[in-house]
Motif scaffolding. Structure first.
Motif, PDB file in Angstrom:
ATOM      1  N   PHE A  26      -1.863  -6.198   2.459  1.00 45.97           N
ATOM      2  CA  PHE A  26      -1.223  -5.914   3.741  1.00 45.97           C
ATOM      3  C   PHE A  26      -0.721  -4.466   3.693  1.00 45.97           C
ATOM      4  O   PHE A  26       0.368  -4.200   3.171  1.00 45.97           O
ATOM      5  N   PRO A  27      -1.502  -3.520   4.220  1.00 47.30           N
ATOM      6  CA  PRO A  27      -1.186  -2.093   4.070  1.00 47.30           C
ATOM      7  C   PRO A  27       0.173  -1.691   4.606  1.00 47.30           C
ATOM      8  O   PRO A  27       0.719  -0.671   4.167  1.00 47.30           O
ATOM      9  N   GLU A  28       0.736  -2.461   5.535  1.00 41.72           N
ATOM     10  CA  GLU A  28       2.029  -2.084   6.108  1.00 41.72           C
ATOM     11  C   GLU A  28       3.200  -2.660   5.322  1.00 41.72           C
ATOM     12  O   GLU A  28       4.358  -2.424   5.670  1.00 41.72           O
ATOM     13  N   SER A  29       2.908  -3.411   4.262  1.00 44.77           N
ATOM     14  CA  SER A  29       3.986  -3.992   3.457  1.00 44.77           C
ATOM     15  C   SER A  29       4.590  -2.940   2.549  1.00 44.77           C
ATOM     16  O   SER A  29       4.004  -1.884   2.273  1.00 44.77           O
ATOM     17  N   ARG A  30       5.784  -3.232   2.033  1.00 44.84           N
ATOM     18  CA  ARG A  30       6.473  -2.289   1.138  1.00 44.84           C
ATOM     19  C   ARG A  30       5.750  -2.181  -0.197  1.00 44.84           C
ATOM     20  O   ARG A  30       5.794  -1.120  -0.844  1.00 44.84           O
ATOM     21  N   LEU A  31       5.088  -3.243  -0.621  1.00 45.20           N
ATOM     22  CA  LEU A  31       4.359  -3.185  -1.878  1.00 45.20           C
ATOM     23  C   LEU A  31       3.178  -2.229  -1.779  1.00 45.20           C
ATOM     24  O   LEU A  31       2.867  -1.512  -2.733  1.00 45.20           O
ATOM     25  N   ALA A  32       2.513  -2.233  -0.638  1.00 42.82           N
ATOM     26  CA  ALA A  32       1.406  -1.284  -0.442  1.00 42.82           C
ATOM     27  C   ALA A  32       1.935   0.139  -0.351  1.00 42.82           C
ATOM     28  O   ALA A  32       1.354   1.075  -0.930  1.00 42.82           O
ATOM     29  N   ARG A  33       3.038   0.338   0.345  1.00 39.04           N
ATOM     30  CA  ARG A  33       3.624   1.672   0.477  1.00 39.04           C
ATOM     31  C   ARG A  33       4.159   2.185  -0.860  1.00 39.04           C
ATOM     32  O   ARG A  33       4.182   3.377  -1.115  1.00 39.04           O
ATOM     33  N   MET A  34       4.558   1.238  -1.718  1.00 41.25           N
ATOM     34  CA  MET A  34       5.057   1.601  -3.039  1.00 41.25           C
ATOM     35  C   MET A  34       4.028   2.409  -3.812  1.00 41.25           C
ATOM     36  O   MET A  34       4.371   3.375  -4.514  1.00 41.25           O
ATOM     37  N   LEU A  35       2.757   2.046  -3.689  1.00 39.01           N
ATOM     38  CA  LEU A  35       1.703   2.730  -4.438  1.00 39.01           C
ATOM     39  C   LEU A  35       1.495   4.159  -3.951  1.00 39.01           C
ATOM     40  O   LEU A  35       0.903   4.980  -4.653  1.00 39.01           O
ATOM     41  N   ASN A  36       1.947   4.452  -2.746  1.00 40.16           N
ATOM     42  CA  ASN A  36       1.841   5.806  -2.197  1.00 40.16           C
ATOM     43  C   ASN A  36       3.154   6.578  -2.316  1.00 40.16           C
ATOM     44  O   ASN A  36       3.323   7.622  -1.687  1.00 40.16           O
ATOM     45  N   ASP A  37       4.076   6.027  -3.119  1.00 42.63           N
ATOM     46  CA  ASP A  37       5.399   6.648  -3.296  1.00 42.63           C
ATOM     47  C   ASP A  37       6.133   6.798  -1.976  1.00 42.63           C
ATOM     48  O   ASP A  37       6.915   7.731  -1.790  1.00 42.63           O
ATOM     49  N   ASP A  38       5.892   5.846  -1.059  1.00 43.75           N
ATOM     50  CA  ASP A  38       6.524   5.914   0.263  1.00 43.75           C
ATOM     51  C   ASP A  38       7.772   5.054   0.372  1.00 43.75           C
ATOM     52  O   ASP A  38       8.334   4.925   1.452  1.00 43.75           O
ATOM     53  N   ASP A  39       8.205   4.437  -0.729  1.00 39.79           N
ATOM     54  CA  ASP A  39       9.383   3.570  -0.676  1.00 39.79           C
ATOM     55  C   ASP A  39      10.219   3.808  -1.921  1.00 39.79           C
ATOM     56  O   ASP A  39       9.798   3.530  -3.045  1.00 39.79           O
ATOM     57  N   GLN A  40      11.421   4.332  -1.724  1.00 37.94           N
ATOM     58  CA  GLN A  40      12.293   4.691  -2.835  1.00 37.94           C
ATOM     59  C   GLN A  40      12.975   3.490  -3.476  1.00 37.94           C
ATOM     60  O   GLN A  40      13.641   3.628  -4.506  1.00 37.94           O
ATOM     61  N   GLU A  41      12.831   2.313  -2.884  1.00 38.77           N
ATOM     62  CA  GLU A  41      13.436   1.097  -3.458  1.00 38.77           C
ATOM     63  C   GLU A  41      12.793   0.750  -4.798  1.00 38.77           C
ATOM     64  O   GLU A  41      13.408   0.133  -5.655  1.00 38.77           O
ATOM     65  N   PHE A  42      11.547   1.161  -4.976  1.00 40.73           N
ATOM     66  CA  PHE A  42      10.798   0.821  -6.181  1.00 40.73           C
ATOM     67  C   PHE A  42      10.753   2.042  -7.096  1.00 40.73           C
ATOM     68  O   PHE A  42      10.186   3.079  -6.750  1.00 40.73           O
ATOM     69  N   LYS A  43      11.367   1.915  -8.257  1.00 42.05           N
ATOM     70  CA  LYS A  43      11.465   3.021  -9.197  1.00 42.05           C
ATOM     71  C   LYS A  43      10.375   2.899 -10.264  1.00 42.05           C
ATOM     72  O   LYS A  43      10.164   1.818 -10.829  1.00 42.05           O
ATOM     73  N   LEU A  44       9.702   3.987 -10.556  1.00 39.27           N
ATOM     74  CA  LEU A  44       8.694   4.017 -11.609  1.00 39.27           C
ATOM     75  C   LEU A  44       9.362   4.411 -12.922  1.00 39.27           C
ATOM     76  O   LEU A  44       9.851   5.534 -13.073  1.00 39.27           O
ATOM     77  N   VAL A  45       9.418   3.480 -13.882  1.00 39.60           N
ATOM     78  CA  VAL A  45      10.084   3.690 -15.165  1.00 39.60           C
ATOM     79  C   VAL A  45       9.091   3.396 -16.278  1.00 39.60           C
ATOM     80  O   VAL A  45       8.616   2.257 -16.405  1.00 39.60           O
ATOM     81  N   ASN A  46       8.771   4.439 -17.064  1.00 39.50           N
ATOM     82  CA  ASN A  46       7.833   4.290 -18.182  1.00 39.50           C
ATOM     83  C   ASN A  46       6.517   3.641 -17.748  1.00 39.50           C
ATOM     84  O   ASN A  46       5.974   2.756 -18.426  1.00 39.50           O
ATOM     85  N   GLY A  47       6.025   4.041 -16.605  1.00 39.64           N
ATOM     86  CA  GLY A  47       4.735   3.554 -16.128  1.00 39.64           C
ATOM     87  C   GLY A  47       4.784   2.206 -15.437  1.00 39.64           C
ATOM     88  O   GLY A  47       3.743   1.683 -15.029  1.00 39.64           O
ATOM     89  N   GLU A  48       5.981   1.633 -15.292  1.00 39.37           N
ATOM     90  CA  GLU A  48       6.126   0.340 -14.628  1.00 39.37           C
ATOM     91  C   GLU A  48       7.043   0.498 -13.425  1.00 39.37           C
ATOM     92  O   GLU A  48       8.034   1.231 -13.472  1.00 39.37           O
ATOM     93  N   PHE A  49       6.708  -0.204 -12.379  1.00 40.96           N
ATOM     94  CA  PHE A  49       7.569  -0.212 -11.192  1.00 40.96           C
ATOM     95  C   PHE A  49       8.690  -1.224 -11.411  1.00 40.96           C
ATOM     96  O   PHE A  49       8.431  -2.409 -11.660  1.00 40.96           O
ATOM     97  N   PHE A  50       9.910  -0.750 -11.335  1.00 39.22           N
ATOM     98  CA  PHE A  50      11.068  -1.631 -11.492  1.00 39.22           C
ATOM     99  C   PHE A  50      11.570  -2.057 -10.115  1.00 39.22           C
ATOM    100  O   PHE A  50      11.778  -1.232  -9.226  1.00 39.22           O
ATOM    101  N   VAL A  51      11.713  -3.389  -9.938  1.00 40.97           N
ATOM    102  CA  VAL A  51      12.191  -3.946  -8.673  1.00 40.97           C
ATOM    103  C   VAL A  51      13.365  -4.864  -8.984  1.00 40.97           C
ATOM    104  O   VAL A  51      13.227  -5.815  -9.761  1.00 40.97           O
ATOM    105  N   ASP A  52      14.502  -4.593  -8.404  1.00 42.85           N
ATOM    106  CA  ASP A  52      15.705  -5.378  -8.667  1.00 42.85           C
ATOM    107  C   ASP A  52      15.761  -6.574  -7.719  1.00 42.85           C
ATOM    108  O   ASP A  52      16.629  -6.677  -6.847  1.00 42.85           O
ATOM    109  N   ARG A  53      14.796  -7.502  -7.909  1.00 40.80           N
ATOM    110  CA  ARG A  53      14.738  -8.725  -7.090  1.00 40.80           C
ATOM    111  C   ARG A  53      14.472  -9.916  -8.004  1.00 40.80           C
ATOM    112  O   ARG A  53      14.334  -9.780  -9.226  1.00 40.80           O
ATOM    113  N   ASP A  54      14.367 -11.110  -7.408  1.00 39.60           N
ATOM    114  CA  ASP A  54      14.164 -12.343  -8.164  1.00 39.60           C
ATOM    115  C   ASP A  54      12.729 -12.401  -8.704  1.00 39.60           C
ATOM    116  O   ASP A  54      11.764 -12.476  -7.942  1.00 39.60           O
ATOM    117  N   GLY A  55      12.607 -12.397 -10.029  1.00 43.97           N
ATOM    118  CA  GLY A  55      11.284 -12.414 -10.643  1.00 43.97           C
ATOM    119  C   GLY A  55      10.575 -13.742 -10.519  1.00 43.97           C
ATOM    120  O   GLY A  55       9.345 -13.805 -10.398  1.00 43.97           O
TER     121      GLY A  55
END
Length: 276
Positions: A26-55
């Motif tokens: 779903f290109p309009e989702s935040r997960l898709a935008r994350m890959l384009n660095d369009d959402d600051q909620e998702f932090k890239l740490v040591n090559g992994e995207f860190f998301v502070d949500r329920d795993g």
């Protein structure tokens, strides 16, 4: 980041590895935008995207993205929390489906077997609250008829003569009727009816044996016996009640690929063979 083939996410401390194309369903989702660095909620740490949500709940999110199906465990109860997670990730088609909680919850299914022995014959009638289950049982059960001489009418094995399959009685969509055993025909001949229940290939003539095989089939299919009673002592009619939690048909989201970036997701019903 959009050129990544494989993406690693750490969601609430739980690690997930998936394809970038999965997150881009779903290109309009935040997960898709994350890959384009369009959402600051998702932090890239040591090559992994860190998301502070329920795993744990994200495991259902990623399963949905991989299959485009909503199929939850029978004991699942966090519909509202999962809906909030779907909204957080911008997966509104999933959130809309989860808002229809009644379509996703397992339903209690009741099945009743009535069994009667009369002389050398046994009669069966199966009632079910779900017509699909009765239809499936009707496809599994086959009654065969053949002729026996008076000398071997009580043989447990079919005669060498050709056995003719007989149609089952279907008084309604919710019940099926059949019988087995022997009955007098003419002279020293008896009509013998055998019952076979797939996937078992035996042809049984003894009513008690057929009842046991039927019970075994239902128990393997997830039913449990909840009661047994005699409903007509003079006619020796016994009633056995079963129940199981039946998973509803899965809900599938189809993505219309012809609309480009303004894709529209539409929900439809489809069968899911196995859930989590």
């Amino acid at each position: 980041m959009s050129n990544r083939a494989v993406v690693v996410l750490s969601v609430g401390g739980v690690r997930f590895v998936t394809r970038a194309s999965t997150l881009q369903q779903f290109p309009e989702s935040r997960l898709a935008r994350m890959l384009n660095d369009d959402d600051q909620e998702f932090k890239l740490v040591n090559g992994e995207f860190f998301v502070d949500r329920d795993g744990i709940l994200f495991s259902y999110i990623i399963d949905f993205l991989r299959t485009l199906q909503v199929s939850l465990p029978t004991d699942f109860s966090d519909y509202q929390r999962l809906q909030r997670e779907a909204e957080f990730y911008g997966l509104y088609p999933l959130a809309n489906l989860l808002s229809q909680e009644h379509l996703l919850k397992p339903r209690l299914e009741i099945l009743e077997v009535r069994f009667s022995l009369q002389e050398m014959q046994a009669f069966f009638r199966i009632f079910g609250s779900c017509s699909t289950t009765i239809e499936t049982l009707a496809e599994q059960i086959t009654v065969f008829a053949g002729q026996h001489s008076g000398q071997n009418w009580n043989s447990p094995f079919p005669s060498q003569k050709t056995l003719i399959p007989l149609p089952l009685e279907r008084p309604s969509h919710h019940d099926v009727v059949f019988q087995c055993g022997t009955e007098y025909s003419a002279g020293d001949q008896f009509v013998a009816r055998y019952v076979s229940i797939k996937p078992d290939h035996r042809k049984l003539i003894n009513g008690t044996n057929v009842l046991g095989l039927l019970f075994d089939t239902l128990l393997k299919d997830g039913f449990r016996l909840i009661s047994a009673r005699t409903v007509a002592s003079e006619e020796k009619v016994e009633c056995y009640s079963f129940e199981r939690m039946k998973r509803p048909a899965g809900l599938t989201v189809t993505v219309n690929q012809t609309l480009g970036n303004s894709e529209v997701a539409q929900a439809r019903r489809s069968q899911v063979h196995k859930g989590k």
